[in-house]
Write an enzyme that holds these catalytic residues in place. Structure first.
Site, short mmCIF file in Angstrom:
data_model
loop_
_atom_site.label_atom_id
_atom_site.label_comp_id
_atom_site.label_asym_id
_atom_site.label_seq_id
_atom_site.Cartn_x
_atom_site.Cartn_y
_atom_site.Cartn_z
N LYS A 184 22.61 38.49 29.71
CA LYS A 184 23.75 37.99 30.48
C LYS A 184 23.49 38.18 31.98
O LYS A 184 23.79 37.30 32.78
CB LYS A 184 25.04 38.73 30.07
CG LYS A 184 25.57 38.24 28.73
CD LYS A 184 26.67 39.13 28.18
CE LYS A 184 27.00 38.73 26.74
NZ LYS A 184 27.82 39.71 26.03
N GLN A 195 31.05 45.01 27.00
CA GLN A 195 30.19 44.70 25.86
C GLN A 195 30.67 45.47 24.62
O GLN A 195 30.86 46.67 24.66
CB GLN A 195 28.74 45.06 26.19
CG GLN A 195 27.74 44.71 25.10
CD GLN A 195 27.64 43.20 24.86
OE1 GLN A 195 27.54 42.41 25.80
NE2 GLN A 195 27.69 42.80 23.59
N ASP A 237 35.88 36.79 29.05
CA ASP A 237 35.66 36.70 27.60
C ASP A 237 36.88 36.10 26.90
O ASP A 237 36.82 35.75 25.72
CB ASP A 237 35.44 38.12 27.03
CG ASP A 237 34.00 38.33 26.59
OD1 ASP A 237 33.25 37.34 26.52
OD2 ASP A 237 33.64 39.49 26.28
#
Ligand code: NAD
Length: 293
Positions: A54, A98, A121
């Site tokens: 990422k 994460q 997200d």
């Protein structure tokens, strides 16, 4: 019939290039560079790879990548304090925590601390509520990628019967809502659904997000359907191990009109949509129009 293979790698590369162009326009307009902060707690090897990928993709798109690592021993209060500091940091446009978090840290609590304006997200309760209500917000990345892939085959999805296997908050539920927003007739199926095969056979768009290798058999696929395989399953051991989806690809490709492979289908879209969300968040936070990407 042999299906067209939907090239998720190429479509994701194209989206990343459009985001990079959008970042350059954003910098020219504002003199600022969008920033994505990624929080990694603990030392899960797979998570370290995801975070590295990422970070690399963020920099390649011309954005700032900000990495924060906390030890596996970090308390929930410490993780929450970091998220709050990132909420308050004006140089941070997107925050991603994460998963999975170490035991003892409540993932829901942490996610819901993220400022919805920076929730790239799309997993906070606010983002989920906005999606349900059809209001502008940040949409979860993998489902967003699925819609882009489906529309690469058929620009209008109106009236199609979409069947979504899996009802997770990460994929199945938001994907169903996005398909509904595209005017599909949506059936959500899950582990308690009866006669899954017959339901799948009625799908013009069949999306599998279950996590069971080759659950979807070839004869579950309607002739001419679009098949989106979100599943990522490692099968076999050692050198012979490989990644497969939730769909029996070899059998399904003889019936579908178009199908995503695993790997190289839905997977690459997730990071590309994360970058897209970061640029959208950066623009919205400054009251700018949503970038055309
Ligand atoms: P999850 O475990 O949270 O949810 C799985 C869902 O499948 C559940 O809703 C369950 O009801 C349903 N299910 C289980 N067994 C079933 C069965 N026999 N028949 C029908 N439905 C059944 O998983 P998730 O987070 O939604 O992920 C699903 C898959 O997608 C996993 O393989 C995951 O690795 C993959 N995934 C891929 C990406 C990507 O970027 N491509 C992103 C997220 C998840």
């Amino acid at each position: 019939m042999t299906a067209d293979i939907i090239d998720g790698k190429a479509i994701a590369a194209d989206l990343r290039a459009r985001v990079a162009a959008g970042v350059a326009r954003f910098e020219a307009d504002t003199g600022e560079t969008p920033g994505l902060a990624v929080v990694l707690v603990g030392d899960d090897p797979a998570s370290q790879v995801y975070v590295r990928n990422k970070g690399r993709a963020t920099k390649n798109a011309g954005m700032r990548s900000i990495e924060h690592r906390l030890p596996a021993s970090a308390s929930e209060a410490e993780v929450v304090a970091l998220v709050r500091a990132l909420n308050a940091d004006n140089a941070v446009d997107g925050i991603l925590v994460q998963m999975p978090l170490p035991g003892g840290v409540d993932a829901n609590r942490v996610i819901n601390e993220i400022d919805p304006a920076k929730d790239v997200d799309g997993l906070t309760e606010t983002s989920a509520g906005r999606l349900l209500l059809g209001k502008a917000g940040l949409v979860p990345c993998t489902p967003q990628g699925c819609i882009i892939l489906a529309k690469s085959v058929r620009t209008r999805l109106d009236g199609a019967h979409a069947v979504v296997l899996g009802r997770s908050i990460l994929v199945g539920k938001p994907l169903s809502l996005l398909l509904l927003a595209e005017n599909c007739t949506v059936t959500m199926a899950h582990s308690r659904t009866k006669d899954l095969a017959a339901i799948c056979r009625s799908a013009d768009i069949l999306c599998a997000a279950v996590g069971r290798p080759a659950l979807v058999k070839g004869d579950w696929v309607k002739e001419g359907a679009i098949v989106l395989d979100v599943g990522i399953n490692r099968v076999g051991a050692g050198e012979a191990s490989k990644l497969v989806g939730d769909v029996d690809f070899d059998a399904a490709k003889d019936r579908a009109a178009a199908i995503t492979p695993v790997p190289g289908g839905v997977g690459p879209m997730t990071i590309a949509c994360l970058l897209r969300n970061t640029l959208i968040a950066a623009a919205r936070r400054r009251g700018l129009a949503q970038p055309e990407i």
